[in-house]
Design a protein around this motif. Structure first.
Motif, short mmCIF file in Angstrom:
data_model
loop_
_atom_site.label_atom_id
_atom_site.label_comp_id
_atom_site.label_asym_id
_atom_site.label_seq_id
_atom_site.Cartn_x
_atom_site.Cartn_y
_atom_site.Cartn_z
N PRO A 140 31.88 36.98 37.16
CA PRO A 140 31.60 36.83 38.60
C PRO A 140 30.64 37.90 39.10
N ARG A 141 29.81 37.53 40.06
CA ARG A 141 28.77 38.45 40.54
C ARG A 141 29.33 39.54 41.45
N ALA B 58 39.23 40.56 40.11
CA ALA B 58 40.31 39.57 40.02
C ALA B 58 40.27 38.86 38.67
N TRP B 59 39.06 38.54 38.20
CA TRP B 59 38.92 37.91 36.88
C TRP B 59 39.34 38.87 35.77
N TYR C 142 31.76 37.15 27.10
CA TYR C 142 31.17 36.61 28.32
C TYR C 142 29.73 37.09 28.46
N PHE C 143 28.99 36.42 29.34
CA PHE C 143 27.60 36.79 29.61
C PHE C 143 27.54 37.66 30.86
N GLU C 144 26.55 38.55 30.90
CA GLU C 144 26.35 39.38 32.09
C GLU C 144 24.87 39.60 32.32
N ARG D 91 23.54 43.88 36.51
CA ARG D 91 24.94 44.02 36.95
C ARG D 91 25.82 44.64 35.86
N LEU D 92 25.26 44.92 34.70
CA LEU D 92 26.07 45.37 33.57
C LEU D 92 26.83 46.67 33.87
N ALA D 93 26.15 47.66 34.43
CA ALA D 93 26.79 48.95 34.69
C ALA D 93 27.98 48.79 35.64
N ASP D 94 27.79 48.03 36.72
CA ASP D 94 28.87 47.83 37.68
C ASP D 94 30.01 47.02 37.06
N SER D 95 29.64 46.05 36.25
CA SER D 95 30.65 45.20 35.60
C SER D 95 31.52 46.03 34.66
#
Length: 290
Positions: free
Chosen positions: A149-150, A157-158, A171-173, A177-181
């Motif tokens: 999720p973005r 939540a995920w 999963y794909f990213e 957004r990778l660092a925040d993810s």
């Protein structure tokens, strides 16, 4: 059920899903080359990239090339179904990897199945299985969750659903957004969960960064480019004494949650048996009454 869709027996018309190279043109199969040259219609996520692929493979596309991406997928399905029903071969390709795996194609396949039109697949490159193989993590059992999720709230939540997930998750990213993810993953899953970040698979600058979530999250702060696939190790089984969870359950019931729902929530989060926890809570209540 149609035998043609599963056995490869010749049918009058059919949908052919074909995996395309993720980066290295040498990964293209001979079957892909043959299909690009023989298909009546080539449904492509990006028509220019597909034509460039065919040129690089030395293949002349003799059929009609049509756009088939997320924006036009629903609108194009009726016409393609009609083409297949009329006896034509429709070849579906995406920019890279396997159609319908986080790419256009699922709805068309489902529509063909519903109308009992033949569907077959030319297997080949997949970022999912390639990343799993390279991760160095246990992959006897795994789950694939598409794109993370973005938004941070939805992403957290995920990630909470993975707290007790025993299977390795891939999963794909998006690179930006990778660092925040990964920072969210550290907060939710803990700093010690193992992870592998696979970047630019099969391409010139392929890179796989392995380590704990804390280590890889620190690496990602400097930024990453290219196609990103993340592989997160499954949760390690925990030995939990249900009696240690009674206070947590009672805290939730005090907030208005039903006892069964509270037991289910706490048990899931701690890898305990919800039925056993429910019985323990009832026993504790009886003891308090006495």
């Amino acid at each position: 059920m149609t035998d043609e869709a599963t056995t490869g027996v010749e049918a009058t018309g059919r949908l052919v899903l074909a995996a395309t190279p993720m980066g290295d043109i040498g990964d293209a199969s001979q079957r892909l080359r043959d299909a690009l040259g023989a298909a009546d219609i080539v449904a492509a996520e990006d028509t220019r990239r597909t034509r460039s692929l065919a040129k690089a493979l030395g293949v002349e596309i003799t059929g009609r090339v049509v756009r088939f991406d997320d924006h036009v997928e629903t609108a194009k399905i009726p016409a393609l179904l009609g083409n297949i029903a009329d006896g034509l071969t429709v070849l579906l390709v995406t920019d890279a990897g396997m159609p319908s795996v986080s790419d256009p194609g699922y709805r068309l396949v489902a529509a063909c199945v519903e109308r009992e039109l033949a569907v077959t697949c030319l297997p080949g490159p997949s970022a999912v299985t390639t990343a799993l193989a390279l991760s160095g993590l246990p992959v006897e059992r795994f789950c694939f969750d598409g794109f993370a999720p973005r938004k941070s709230g939805q992403r957290r939540a995920w990630l909470r659903t993975l707290i007790t997930e025993p299977r390795t998750c891939v999963y794909f990213e998006a690179p930006h957004r990778l660092a925040d993810s990964l920072a969210d993953a550290v907060e939710v899953l803990g700093p010690d969960r193992r992870v592998a970040v696979c970047r630019e698979l099969t391409k010139t600058y392929e890179e796989v960064v392995r380590g704990t979530l804390a280590e890889v999250a620190a690496w990602a702060v400097d930024g990453a480019r290219g196609e990103i696939t993340v592989v997160v190790a499954g949760a390690q089984p925990k030995s939990v004494d249900p009696t240690d969870l009674v206070d947590e359950v009672e805290s939730l019931t005090a907030q208005g949650l039903r006892l069964k729902d509270a037991c289910a929530q706490v048990a899931t989060a701690n890898g305990a048996s919800r039925n056993e926890l429910y019985d323990v809570v009832l026993a504790a209540r009886r003891d308090d009454e006495e």
